[in-house]
Design a protein around this motif. Sequence first.
Motif, PDB file in Angstrom:
ATOM      1  N   SER A 159       1.099  -0.886   0.340  1.00  0.00           N
ATOM      2  CA  SER A 159       0.071  -0.066   0.008  1.00  0.00           C
ATOM      3  C   SER A 159       0.730   0.801  -0.111  1.00  0.00           C
ATOM      4  O   SER A 159       1.613   1.271   0.594  1.00  0.00           O
TER       5      SER A 159
ATOM      6  N   LEU B 268      -0.559   4.046   3.921  1.00  0.00           N
ATOM      7  CA  LEU B 268      -1.344   3.604   5.216  1.00  0.00           C
ATOM      8  C   LEU B 268      -0.334   1.781   4.745  1.00  0.00           C
ATOM      9  O   LEU B 268      -1.402   1.943   4.022  1.00  0.00           O
TER      10      LEU B 268
ATOM     11  N   PHE C 249      -1.379  -1.226   4.870  1.00  0.00           N
ATOM     12  CA  PHE C 249      -3.228  -2.778   5.165  1.00  0.00           C
ATOM     13  C   PHE C 249      -3.090  -2.391   7.115  1.00  0.00           C
ATOM     14  O   PHE C 249      -2.447  -3.320   8.048  1.00  0.00           O
TER      15      PHE C 249
ATOM     16  N   SER D 170      -3.959  -0.008   9.557  1.00  0.00           N
ATOM     17  CA  SER D 170      -3.893   0.998   9.982  1.00  0.00           C
ATOM     18  C   SER D 170      -5.782   1.843  10.736  1.00  0.00           C
ATOM     19  O   SER D 170      -6.171   1.506   9.600  1.00  0.00           O
TER      20      SER D 170
ATOM     21  N   SER E  90      -7.338   0.987   7.146  1.00  0.00           N
ATOM     22  CA  SER E  90      -6.875   1.050   5.739  1.00  0.00           C
ATOM     23  C   SER E  90      -7.095  -0.676   5.025  1.00  0.00           C
ATOM     24  O   SER E  90      -6.659  -1.151   6.150  1.00  0.00           O
TER      25      SER E  90
ATOM     26  N   LEU F  67      -4.479   2.338  -2.221  1.00  0.00           N
ATOM     27  CA  LEU F  67      -5.423   2.851  -0.378  1.00  0.00           C
ATOM     28  C   LEU F  67      -6.772   2.984  -0.198  1.00  0.00           C
ATOM     29  O   LEU F  67      -7.036   3.339  -1.449  1.00  0.00           O
ATOM     30  N   THR F  68      -7.205   2.086  -0.319  1.00  0.00           N
ATOM     31  CA  THR F  68      -8.056   2.447   0.519  1.00  0.00           C
ATOM     32  C   THR F  68      -8.874   1.754   1.653  1.00  0.00           C
ATOM     33  O   THR F  68      -8.481   1.481   2.793  1.00  0.00           O
ATOM     34  N   LEU F  69      -9.764   3.399   2.016  1.00  0.00           N
ATOM     35  CA  LEU F  69     -10.080   2.742   3.636  1.00  0.00           C
ATOM     36  C   LEU F  69     -11.812   2.484   4.007  1.00  0.00           C
ATOM     37  O   LEU F  69     -12.558   3.015   3.035  1.00  0.00           O
TER      38      LEU F  69
END
Length: 187
Positions: A70, A73, A75, A77, A105, A111-113
């Motif tokens: 990633s 951030l 993975f 976090s 994350s 980066l996907t939240l």
Amino acid sequence: MEEKKILWLALILHMITAPVYGRYYSQSVPYASPRKKVSKLHFFFHDRISGKNPTSILIARPNITGEDKSPALPFGSLFAVYDPLTVGPKPTSEIIGHAEGLYVSSSQDALTLVIYLDFGFTSGSFNGSSFSLFSRNPVTEKEREVAVVGGRGKFRMARGFAHLKTRFTNETDSGTVVECRATVVHH
């Protein structure tokens, strides 16, 4: 002999009543609700994970032993959020509330939240009310849609969607400015 008859009778009674207790039960009743309202909101929120006054703080980080792909951030976090909501995109714009919640994350590739944010308003006609988002947020896409899943105050029983558009990103000091256009159906 008498004991065996009682045991068999108890076993038969148990077999007869067991399926009744094991069935799925559901009852539908009509839902009488007052007239629903639709509110369309437009505002900005400012997220800073670094600089002098961060609005998102790392509260948990994974112990990764392998290579993390990633970009920003790691993975897993987890961040606590207290972002100001403003009427305009500039940080000096009038503050109308705060977004409070968490984001994690949730992707190992990009980066996907996954976000839970409660947008609470402290001024205007929605003062004291809030609506909540709980959704996957692919932040590398400039524009995305997230789900409105609830609310309180004037947004009681809210549902709907919000279009998020990243207007500006600078991780050193001013952070990220996100434009939010929400359509909220509520009572």
